[in-house]
Design a protein around this motif. Structure first.
Motif, PDB file in Angstrom:
ATOM      1  N   VAL A 300       0.843  -1.203   0.000  1.00  0.00           N
ATOM      2  CA  VAL A 300       0.000   0.000   0.000  1.00  0.00           C
ATOM      3  C   VAL A 300       0.875   1.248   0.000  1.00  0.00           C
ATOM      4  CG1 VAL A 300      -1.993  -1.060   1.100  1.00  0.00           C
ATOM      5  CG2 VAL A 300      -0.163  -0.137   2.516  1.00  0.00           C
ATOM      6  N   SER A 301       0.354   2.286  -0.637  1.00  0.00           N
ATOM      7  CA  SER A 301       1.113   3.540  -0.710  1.00  0.00           C
ATOM      8  C   SER A 301       0.145   4.694  -0.872  1.00  0.00           C
ATOM      9  CB  SER A 301       2.097   3.504  -1.884  1.00  0.00           C
ATOM     10  OG  SER A 301       1.399   3.353  -3.118  1.00  0.00           O
ATOM     11  N   GLY A 302       0.647   5.880  -0.674  1.00  0.00           N
ATOM     12  CA  GLY A 302      -0.172   7.068  -0.835  1.00  0.00           C
ATOM     13  C   GLY A 302      -0.991   7.364   0.409  1.00  0.00           C
ATOM     14  N   PRO A 303      -1.669   8.480   0.412  1.00  0.00           N
ATOM     15  CA  PRO A 303      -2.483   8.853   1.579  1.00  0.00           C
ATOM     16  C   PRO A 303      -3.751   8.006   1.673  1.00  0.00           C
ATOM     17  CG  PRO A 303      -2.797  10.439  -0.194  1.00  0.00           C
ATOM     18  CD  PRO A 303      -1.703   9.506  -0.650  1.00  0.00           C
ATOM     19  N   ILE A 304      -4.281   7.911   2.881  1.00  0.00           N
ATOM     20  CA  ILE A 304      -5.583   7.282   3.081  1.00  0.00           C
ATOM     21  C   ILE A 304      -6.621   8.101   2.318  1.00  0.00           C
ATOM     22  CG2 ILE A 304      -7.316   6.618   4.784  1.00  0.00           C
ATOM     23  CD1 ILE A 304      -4.746   5.050   5.031  1.00  0.00           C
ATOM     24  N   PRO A 305      -7.487   7.470   1.516  1.00  0.00           N
ATOM     25  CA  PRO A 305      -8.463   8.256   0.759  1.00  0.00           C
ATOM     26  C   PRO A 305      -9.390   9.041   1.684  1.00  0.00           C
ATOM     27  CG  PRO A 305      -8.952   5.894   0.640  1.00  0.00           C
ATOM     28  CD  PRO A 305      -7.601   6.021   1.239  1.00  0.00           C
ATOM     29  N   TRP A 306      -9.726  10.238   1.236  1.00  0.00           N
ATOM     30  CA  TRP A 306     -10.543  11.168   2.031  1.00  0.00           C
ATOM     31  C   TRP A 306     -11.988  10.697   2.084  1.00  0.00           C
ATOM     32  CZ3 TRP A 306     -14.901  14.021   0.975  1.00  0.00           C
ATOM     33  CH2 TRP A 306     -15.237  15.015   1.907  1.00  0.00           C
ATOM     34  N   ALA A 307     -12.655  11.083   3.149  1.00  0.00           N
ATOM     35  CA  ALA A 307     -14.100  10.872   3.273  1.00  0.00           C
ATOM     36  C   ALA A 307     -14.653  11.950   4.193  1.00  0.00           C
ATOM     37  CB  ALA A 307     -14.405   9.488   3.824  1.00  0.00           C
ATOM     38  N   PRO A 308     -15.950  12.210   4.125  1.00  0.00           N
ATOM     39  CA  PRO A 308     -16.550  13.192   5.033  1.00  0.00           C
ATOM     40  C   PRO A 308     -16.369  12.767   6.487  1.00  0.00           C
ATOM     41  CG  PRO A 308     -18.081  12.609   3.273  1.00  0.00           C
ATOM     42  CD  PRO A 308     -16.950  11.642   3.198  1.00  0.00           C
ATOM     43  N   THR A 309     -16.367  13.747   7.373  1.00  0.00           N
ATOM     44  CA  THR A 309     -16.201  13.468   8.797  1.00  0.00           C
ATOM     45  C   THR A 309     -17.408  13.935   9.613  1.00  0.00           C
ATOM     46  OG1 THR A 309     -14.929  15.525   8.961  1.00  0.00           O
ATOM     47  CG2 THR A 309     -13.686  13.472   8.724  1.00  0.00           C
ATOM     48  N   PHE A 310     -17.676  15.240   9.612  1.00  0.00           N
ATOM     49  CA  PHE A 310     -18.754  15.780  10.431  1.00  0.00           C
ATOM     50  C   PHE A 310     -19.961  16.217   9.601  1.00  0.00           C
ATOM     51  CE2 PHE A 310     -14.649  16.876  12.380  1.00  0.00           C
ATOM     52  CZ  PHE A 310     -14.753  16.150  13.560  1.00  0.00           C
ATOM     53  N   GLN A 311     -19.809  16.311   8.299  1.00  0.00           N
ATOM     54  CA  GLN A 311     -20.843  16.899   7.452  1.00  0.00           C
ATOM     55  C   GLN A 311     -22.072  16.000   7.378  1.00  0.00           C
ATOM     56  OE1 GLN A 311     -17.744  16.103   6.637  1.00  0.00           O
ATOM     57  NE2 GLN A 311     -16.657  17.819   5.691  1.00  0.00           N
ATOM     58  N   ILE A 312     -23.244  16.587   7.626  1.00  0.00           N
ATOM     59  CA  ILE A 312     -24.487  15.840   7.611  1.00  0.00           C
ATOM     60  C   ILE A 312     -25.105  15.792   6.216  1.00  0.00           C
ATOM     61  CG2 ILE A 312     -26.868  15.805   8.470  1.00  0.00           C
ATOM     62  CD1 ILE A 312     -25.803  16.997  11.075  1.00  0.00           C
ATOM     63  N   ALA A 313     -25.049  16.912   5.485  1.00  0.00           N
ATOM     64  CA  ALA A 313     -25.743  17.021   4.194  1.00  0.00           C
ATOM     65  C   ALA A 313     -25.368  15.908   3.216  1.00  0.00           C
ATOM     66  CB  ALA A 313     -25.511  18.393   3.577  1.00  0.00           C
ATOM     67  N   PRO A 314     -24.076  15.609   2.999  1.00  0.00           N
ATOM     68  CA  PRO A 314     -23.768  14.531   2.035  1.00  0.00           C
ATOM     69  C   PRO A 314     -24.255  13.166   2.493  1.00  0.00           C
ATOM     70  CG  PRO A 314     -21.768  15.308   3.127  1.00  0.00           C
ATOM     71  CD  PRO A 314     -22.842  16.272   3.474  1.00  0.00           C
ATOM     72  N   SER A 315     -24.279  12.942   3.797  1.00  0.00           N
ATOM     73  CA  SER A 315     -24.776  11.665   4.304  1.00  0.00           C
ATOM     74  C   SER A 315     -26.281  11.545   4.096  1.00  0.00           C
ATOM     75  CB  SER A 315     -24.441  11.524   5.792  1.00  0.00           C
ATOM     76  OG  SER A 315     -24.752  10.226   6.263  1.00  0.00           O
ATOM     77  N   LEU A 316     -27.003  12.628   4.330  1.00  0.00           N
ATOM     78  CA  LEU A 316     -28.446  12.631   4.103  1.00  0.00           C
ATOM     79  C   LEU A 316     -28.765  12.408   2.629  1.00  0.00           C
ATOM     80  CD1 LEU A 316     -31.355  13.099   5.050  1.00  0.00           C
ATOM     81  CD2 LEU A 316     -30.953  15.564   4.826  1.00  0.00           C
ATOM     82  N   MET A 317     -28.030  13.081   1.748  1.00  0.00           N
ATOM     83  CA  MET A 317     -28.256  12.900   0.311  1.00  0.00           C
ATOM     84  C   MET A 317     -27.961  11.464  -0.104  1.00  0.00           C
ATOM     85  SD  MET A 317     -26.654  16.444  -1.219  1.00  0.00           S
ATOM     86  CE  MET A 317     -26.836  15.848  -2.902  1.00  0.00           C
ATOM     87  N   GLN A 318     -26.918  10.903   0.450  1.00  0.00           N
ATOM     88  CA  GLN A 318     -26.571   9.518   0.122  1.00  0.00           C
ATOM     89  C   GLN A 318     -27.666   8.558   0.594  1.00  0.00           C
ATOM     90  OE1 GLN A 318     -23.337   7.160   2.262  1.00  0.00           O
ATOM     91  NE2 GLN A 318     -22.305   7.675   0.336  1.00  0.00           N
ATOM     92  N   ALA A 319     -28.165   8.787   1.805  1.00  0.00           N
ATOM     93  CA  ALA A 319     -29.218   7.916   2.330  1.00  0.00           C
ATOM     94  C   ALA A 319     -30.470   7.981   1.461  1.00  0.00           C
ATOM     95  CB  ALA A 319     -29.549   8.318   3.770  1.00  0.00           C
ATOM     96  N   ARG A 320     -30.805   9.162   0.982  1.00  0.00           N
ATOM     97  CA  ARG A 320     -31.984   9.305   0.115  1.00  0.00           C
ATOM     98  C   ARG A 320     -31.789   8.654  -1.250  1.00  0.00           C
ATOM     99  NH1 ARG A 320     -33.111  15.721   1.306  1.00  0.00           N
ATOM    100  NH2 ARG A 320     -34.464  15.488   3.144  1.00  0.00           N
ATOM    101  N   SER A 321     -30.533   8.449  -1.644  1.00  0.00           N
ATOM    102  CA  SER A 321     -30.261   7.855  -2.961  1.00  0.00           C
ATOM    103  C   SER A 321     -30.436   6.337  -2.970  1.00  0.00           C
ATOM    104  CB  SER A 321     -28.835   8.204  -3.414  1.00  0.00           C
ATOM    105  OG  SER A 321     -27.862   7.460  -2.669  1.00  0.00           O
ATOM    106  N   ILE A 322     -30.591   5.732  -1.791  1.00  0.00           N
ATOM    107  CA  ILE A 322     -30.753   4.281  -1.717  1.00  0.00           C
ATOM    108  C   ILE A 322     -32.186   3.943  -2.099  1.00  0.00           C
ATOM    109  CG2 ILE A 322     -30.594   2.242  -0.245  1.00  0.00           C
ATOM    110  CD1 ILE A 322     -28.738   3.889   1.589  1.00  0.00           C
ATOM    111  N   ARG A 323     -32.364   3.219  -3.193  1.00  0.00           N
ATOM    112  CA  ARG A 323     -33.701   2.918  -3.711  1.00  0.00           C
ATOM    113  C   ARG A 323     -33.870   1.418  -3.917  1.00  0.00           C
ATOM    114  NH1 ARG A 323     -36.452   7.583  -5.431  1.00  0.00           N
ATOM    115  NH2 ARG A 323     -35.469   9.347  -4.363  1.00  0.00           N
ATOM    116  N   TRP A 324     -35.090   0.978  -3.716  1.00  0.00           N
ATOM    117  CA  TRP A 324     -35.475  -0.417  -3.943  1.00  0.00           C
ATOM    118  C   TRP A 324     -35.425  -0.733  -5.429  1.00  0.00           C
ATOM    119  CZ3 TRP A 324     -40.853  -2.837  -2.510  1.00  0.00           C
ATOM    120  CH2 TRP A 324     -40.661  -4.020  -1.793  1.00  0.00           C
TER     121      TRP A 324
END
Length: 542
Positions: A300-324
């Motif tokens: 393995v090499s390079g930095p750990i890939p970034w991800a959101p930490t405290f932000q709520i909005a992207p998590s809410l949008m992601q949750a709404r994108s989950i569809r049957w």
């Protein structure tokens, strides 16, 4: 003598279920529960092992299989094991929580007899008693589709389990004492993937092939974000529901939740980070495993890939994108979308608000102002034997009270078989909540910030909301679900934050049918453990 009784009880259990489910195959499992030394974060701890392993062995089943699971408790304390997401159709007796089952005493055993009726997907088992979950004792459950039922993706080259979550270096009984003394838990010391810390686990893949990753958050206090360096995650399943196959670079997984992703090994042959990091936490915790290409000669090499930490909005949008996935078959050959949940009008609305009151000078957690206190006798046994004084129906209101007063109570809510209800989880706190309902899956029709009102229904997804058993509620927000009460029994509704659950953020929903028929609910098992005020009573003749 104990072994001979065990054989007889197992035989009785098999005969009973052969009579009811004789057309479906049987699978037999033995789970031996012991203490053992583990080192998840590099520090020696007294963990709970299943068959000498941490995590425990995977339980594999096919839709409608009958599972005969022999559990031997070699600990020096009582023990219970529960099956997160397994619906226990007509069979609340096998749920494995303190409201339905007596604990397995030290040196004793118990045989769970359950059926994964009309289910597919990714789930897990865990110890439900005391604070044992903080010591391990969990493992994966994989329910496969029947061979003739089509699945909406090609057969993967391999199937990987990822049991990720927060971890404490303190032993579970120390954490329990924190809570019982009236204090909140400290912040976790780290995260683990499959029981190991930084770069402690490896997934080996062949270049160009596609693999299924089943990811569950088995922690006790923290939401996580999951991602694989330079690789995309194609979502295919959520807790037994096939989904639209959206692609993500990273994905938030809240306490108790399970997801399946397809990952294609389409990058240069080397090793890559598999990452879990905390979400919505005071500080960011991160751990990694390794995705190893079979022809890799580079680590393995390079930095750990970034991800959101405290932000709520992207998590809410992601949750709404989950569809049957409406056209995909579920556990049956008919398409999932043939059940038009959005065309059914709920008979009533139940609103559940969490809170964190102090009662008698100690930190507690509550639902609608009621902080749950376990009774001396499992609720299901008290209900069956009609033992007075154990619980009262209606001991928790169906809406939050107007004041801030909270009190201790063994809270049980009444409901009728075949009701169709709307449940609104209202969260006025500044932390993410994660709610689980035993015995059911439900449709997550809406979530948003602020206070839920009847006008909030205008934003509901009444066409292709995903069906699942665990849902999140964001800080100072609400989440609404639709649920058909088609499973008679005494069912636990709880916070998946284990400190909150332990200190009262749970209750039981008694779904009642007056028919008293095997058509609606199986009878009490002949070999059911009896304790408390049920001790000395007879279960039933064969």
């Amino acid at each position: 003598m104990q072994d001979s009784k065990f054989v007889v009880y197992s035989f009785i259990a098999c005969i009973l279920f052969l009579g009811v489910n004789g057309e479906s195959p049987y699978r037999f499992f033995t789970l031996k529960v012991t203490h053992g030394d583990i080192y998840p974060l590099g520090v020696k701890q007294k963990g709970i092992l299943i068959n000498g392993q941490f995590p425990g062995p995977t339980i594999d089943a096919v839709t409608n299989d009958n599972l005969i699971i022999h559990v031997y408790n070699y600990l020096n304390v009582p023990f219970l094991i529960s099956w997160n997401g397994v619906q226990q159709r007509r069979n609340t007796w096998q749920d494995g929580v303190l409201g339905t089952n007596c604990p397995i005493r030290p040196g004793k055993n118990f045989t769970y007899v359950l059926q994964v009726k009309d289910q597919i997907g990714t789930f897990f088992y865990f110890p439900s008693l005391f604070f044992h979950k903080a010591a391990g004792g969990y493992g994966s459950i994989r329910i496969w589709s029947r061979p003739k039922i089509p699945v909406p993706f090609p057969t993967p080259a391999g199937d990987f389990t990822v049991l990720a979550g927060d971890w404490y270096k303190r032993n579970h009984y120390v954490l329990r004492r924190y809570l019982e003394s009236g204090h909140s838990l400290p912040f976790p010391d780290g995260l683990v993937i499959n029981g190991r810390g930084w770069n402690g686990y490896t997934f080996t893949v062949d270049p160009g092939r596609t693999y299924r990753f089943r990811v569950s958050n088995v922690g006790i206090s923290t939401s996580i974000n999951f991602r694989i360096q330079s690789h995309k995650l194609k979502l295919i399943e959520v807790e037994g529901s096939h989904t639209l196959q959206n692609t993500y670079h990273s994905f938030d997984i809240h306490l108790g939740q399970s997801y399946s992703f397809l990952v294609t090994a389409d990058q240069a042959p080397q090793d890559y980070y598999v990452v879990a990091s905390s979400r919505f936490a005071p500080r960011v915790l991160t751990t990694t495993a390794i995705l190893h290409y079979s022809n890799s000669r580079k680590g393995v090499s390079g930095p750990i890939p970034w991800a959101p930490t405290f932000q709520i909005a992207p998590s809410l949008m992601q949750a709404r994108s989950i569809r049957w996935n409406l056209t995909a078959s579920g556990p049956r050959p008919n398409p999932q979308g043939s059940y038009h949940y959005g065309m059914i009008t709920p008979s009533r609305t139940i609103m559940l608000a969490n809170s964190a009151p102090y009662i008698n000078g100690k930190q507690r957690y509550a639902v609608n102002g009621v902080s749950y206190v376990p009774p001396d006798t499992p609720l299901k046994l008290a209900d069956y034997f009609k033992i007075p004084g154990v619980f009262n129906l209606g001991s928790i209101p169906t809406r939050p009270p107007s004041g801030n007063n909270a009190y201790l109570q063994t809270s049980v809510m009444a409901a009728d078989f075949r009701e169709y209800v709307e449940i609104v989880f209202q969260n006025w706190e500044n932390t993410v909540q994660s709610w689980h309902i035993d015995g059911y899956s439900f449709f997550v029709v809406g979530m948003d910030g602020g206070h839920w009102t009847p006008d909030s229904r205008r934003s509901y997804n009444l066409i292709d909301a995903v069906s699942r058993c665990t849902t999140q509620v964001y800080p100072r927000s609400w989440t609404a679900i639709y649920m058909a009460l088609d499973n008679v029994g005494m069912w636990n509704i709880r916070s998946e934050n284990w400190a909150r659950q332990y200190l009262g953020q749970q209750f039981y929903l008694r779904v009642y049918s007056p028919a008293n028929s095997w058509r609606d609910e199986y009878p009490i098992p002949k070999h059911a453990l009896l304790c408390g005020r049920a001790r000395g009573r007879r279960t039933r003749p064969l």
